[in-house]
Design a protein around this motif. Structure first.
Motif, PDB file in Angstrom:
ATOM      1  N   LYS A 261      63.395  60.279  45.192  1.00  0.00           N
ATOM      2  CA  LYS A 261      63.904  61.618  44.886  1.00  0.00           C
ATOM      3  C   LYS A 261      63.260  62.699  45.748  1.00  0.00           C
ATOM      4  O   LYS A 261      62.773  63.712  45.250  1.00  0.00           O
ATOM      5  CB  LYS A 261      63.682  61.947  43.399  1.00  0.00           C
ATOM      6  CG  LYS A 261      64.218  60.898  42.452  1.00  0.00           C
ATOM      7  CD  LYS A 261      64.707  61.534  41.175  1.00  0.00           C
ATOM      8  CE  LYS A 261      65.473  60.604  40.240  1.00  0.00           C
ATOM      9  NZ  LYS A 261      65.606  59.214  40.604  1.00  0.00           N
ATOM     10  N   TRP A 262      63.207  62.458  47.138  1.00  0.00           N
ATOM     11  CA  TRP A 262      62.615  63.441  48.050  1.00  0.00           C
ATOM     12  C   TRP A 262      63.373  64.761  48.027  1.00  0.00           C
ATOM     13  O   TRP A 262      62.817  65.806  47.899  1.00  0.00           O
ATOM     14  CB  TRP A 262      62.603  62.901  49.489  1.00  0.00           C
ATOM     15  CG  TRP A 262      61.546  61.862  49.701  1.00  0.00           C
ATOM     16  CD1 TRP A 262      60.407  61.711  48.967  1.00  0.00           C
ATOM     17  CD2 TRP A 262      61.544  60.858  50.698  1.00  0.00           C
ATOM     18  NE1 TRP A 262      59.672  60.658  49.443  1.00  0.00           N
ATOM     19  CE2 TRP A 262      60.354  60.108  50.515  1.00  0.00           C
ATOM     20  CE3 TRP A 262      62.409  60.500  51.722  1.00  0.00           C
ATOM     21  CZ2 TRP A 262      60.021  59.040  51.323  1.00  0.00           C
ATOM     22  CZ3 TRP A 262      62.070  59.447  52.522  1.00  0.00           C
ATOM     23  CH2 TRP A 262      60.882  58.706  52.327  1.00  0.00           C
ATOM     24  N   ASN A 263      64.647  64.653  48.200  1.00  0.00           N
ATOM     25  CA  ASN A 263      65.454  65.873  48.104  1.00  0.00           C
ATOM     26  C   ASN A 263      66.876  65.465  47.758  1.00  0.00           C
ATOM     27  O   ASN A 263      67.241  64.300  47.860  1.00  0.00           O
ATOM     28  CB  ASN A 263      65.424  66.675  49.410  1.00  0.00           C
ATOM     29  CG  ASN A 263      65.752  65.790  50.585  1.00  0.00           C
ATOM     30  OD1 ASN A 263      66.376  64.740  50.415  1.00  0.00           O
ATOM     31  ND2 ASN A 263      65.343  66.185  51.772  1.00  0.00           N
ATOM     32  N   SER A 264      67.638  66.420  47.317  1.00  0.00           N
ATOM     33  CA  SER A 264      69.004  66.047  46.984  1.00  0.00           C
ATOM     34  C   SER A 264      69.964  66.677  47.972  1.00  0.00           C
ATOM     35  O   SER A 264      70.421  67.795  47.800  1.00  0.00           O
ATOM     36  CB  SER A 264      69.345  66.488  45.557  1.00  0.00           C
ATOM     37  OG  SER A 264      68.982  67.840  45.388  1.00  0.00           O
TER      38      SER A 264
ATOM     39  N   SER B 221      64.983  58.125  50.120  1.00  0.00           N
ATOM     40  CA  SER B 221      65.030  59.452  49.495  1.00  0.00           C
ATOM     41  C   SER B 221      65.730  59.378  48.144  1.00  0.00           C
ATOM     42  O   SER B 221      65.444  60.159  47.249  1.00  0.00           O
ATOM     43  CB  SER B 221      65.650  60.493  50.426  1.00  0.00           C
ATOM     44  OG  SER B 221      67.010  60.271  50.576  1.00  0.00           O
ATOM     45  N   TYR B 222      66.615  58.395  47.982  1.00  0.00           N
ATOM     46  CA  TYR B 222      67.255  58.204  46.672  1.00  0.00           C
ATOM     47  C   TYR B 222      66.244  57.679  45.660  1.00  0.00           C
ATOM     48  O   TYR B 222      66.100  58.200  44.555  1.00  0.00           O
ATOM     49  CB  TYR B 222      68.417  57.221  46.828  1.00  0.00           C
ATOM     50  CG  TYR B 222      69.110  56.909  45.521  1.00  0.00           C
ATOM     51  CD1 TYR B 222      69.917  57.870  44.893  1.00  0.00           C
ATOM     52  CD2 TYR B 222      68.962  55.656  44.910  1.00  0.00           C
ATOM     53  CE1 TYR B 222      70.542  57.590  43.697  1.00  0.00           C
ATOM     54  CE2 TYR B 222      69.584  55.376  43.709  1.00  0.00           C
ATOM     55  CZ  TYR B 222      70.379  56.342  43.104  1.00  0.00           C
ATOM     56  OH  TYR B 222      70.988  56.065  41.930  1.00  0.00           O
TER      57      TYR B 222
ATOM     58  N   SER C   1      67.990  57.203  53.679  1.00  0.00           N
ATOM     59  CA  SER C   1      68.757  57.616  52.493  1.00  0.00           C
ATOM     60  C   SER C   1      68.343  56.829  51.261  1.00  0.00           C
ATOM     61  O   SER C   1      68.186  57.402  50.173  1.00  0.00           O
ATOM     62  CB  SER C   1      70.266  57.416  52.700  1.00  0.00           C
ATOM     63  OG  SER C   1      70.601  57.510  54.026  1.00  0.00           O
TER      64      SER C   1
END
Ligand code: UDP
Ligand code: MG
Length: 310
Positions: free
Chosen positions: A256-259, A252-253, A249
């Motif tokens: 910015k991999w996905n939201s 990815s934060y 997490s």
């Protein structure tokens, strides 16, 4: 003269008693130089099992009967029988003639050679449901993975044992005895005796799924503390997984991999996963504590209401 003792538990076996008595007696009479006794345990059957046994015991002094005050289960019945045996060599068998009594003379030869535990190992099993075969297989492989003693596969309670071994097993203080495990655990000279397990002579199995599950749990829990360790392992695994989720997490934060809808999936997964593990752990520990509680209460494993010819 040497003496053979047979221990035969019975639970709702009115259809079987007579045939069992006849077949067994025929075999035992033919063995020379041995006296014999047959100990039937009526494990709280409410049908005519006890009446038939009483009738037989009246005409045959070699027959002894122990009758329980209620159903205490197969293992308790055999344990009781073992307490009352007076022979030099003891045979434990089922009432339903799935274990052929005709094998006794041959097993006796092995005993005379010096083997002290001659346990029946099923080469084949007739007339059993696929379900029973599968669960039995799963049970023995789980048991052997988990337990600290080797418990032979495909072995039930059908066996011939020397007096010495029975004395040792009788002297063990535990109440909830898982006999086939104990007879392996005690050691001595053991021999696997292969035989074909026959169909039940009459009637239905007295081991429904619930009883089988209890036997399996008794076997596993009384021979191993590994389930507790497995629980520990699961705990560690779940902690590692939660770290992985955390790192994922964060990454990815940052990148910015996905939201993802923030956090929902990971929280749900973690909660259910951890909840599951905690419940399993509590259950496992509970099983052990339950058993400790049983042993501490020191209640007898069975209550004898009546004995005949003893
Ligand atoms: N038995 C018993 N108490 C019980 C269940 C079974 O004494 O609570 C006896 C039963 O009468 C038989 C033996 O244990 O002599 C084995 O039972 P069964 O043949 O029904 O088991 P299976 O061969 O189907 O595993
Ligand atoms: Mg049977």
């Amino acid at each position: 003269m040497k003496k053979i003792s047979l221990v035969i538990p019975m639970y709702y076996e009115e259809q079987v008693v007579e045939e069992c008595y006849n077949r067994v007696t025929k075999v035992l009479k033919e063995i020379q130089d041995y006296e014999y006794e047959i100990i039937f345990i009526n494990d709280g059957s409410k049908d005519n099992t006890l009446d038939i046994l009483e009738r037989i015991a009246k005409i045959d002094n070699n027959v002894k009967v122990i009758s329980f005050s209620r159903n205490f289960g197969h293992q308790a019945a055999v344990t009781a029988g073992l307490k009352y045996v007076t022979g030099d060599v003891i045979v434990i068998m089922d009432a339903d003639l799935q274990d052929p009594p005709e094998l006794i003379p041959d097993m006796l030869k092995e005993w005379e050679k010096g083997y002290e535990v001659i346990y029946g190992k099923r080469k084949s099993r007739k007339g059993e449901s696929v379900f029973k075969l599968l669960t039995a297989k799963a049970f023995y492989s789980t048991l052997n993975k988990l337990s600290d003693v080797e418990i032979p596969k495909d072995t039930g309670d059908f066996r011939m044992v020397d007096r010495k071994v029975v004395d040792v097993v009788n002297s063990l203080p535990e109440h909830n005895k898982f006999l086939r495990g104990l007879f392996s655990w005690v050691g001595f000279e053991q021999l696997a005796y292969e035989y074909d397990r026959k169909e039940r002579f009459a009637g239905k199995t007295k081991y429904p799924f619930g009883k089988m599950l209890k036997l399996a749990l008794d076997g596993i829990l009384s021979f191993s503390t590994k389930p507790l360790k497995i629980v520990g392992g699961l705990g560690i695994l779940s902690v590692i997984i939660s770290f992985v989720i955390l790192i994922y997490s964060l990454l990815s934060y940052i990148f910015k991999w996905n939201s993802l809808t923030p956090g929902w999936t990971s929280i749900m997964c973690t909660i259910t996963f951890l909840g599951g593990i905690i419940l399993i752990s509590v259950w496992m520990i509970g099983e052990y504590i339950g058993r400790i509680y049983d042993e501490v209460k020191n209640r007898p494993q069975y209550i004898v209401k009546k004995t005949i010819n003893i």
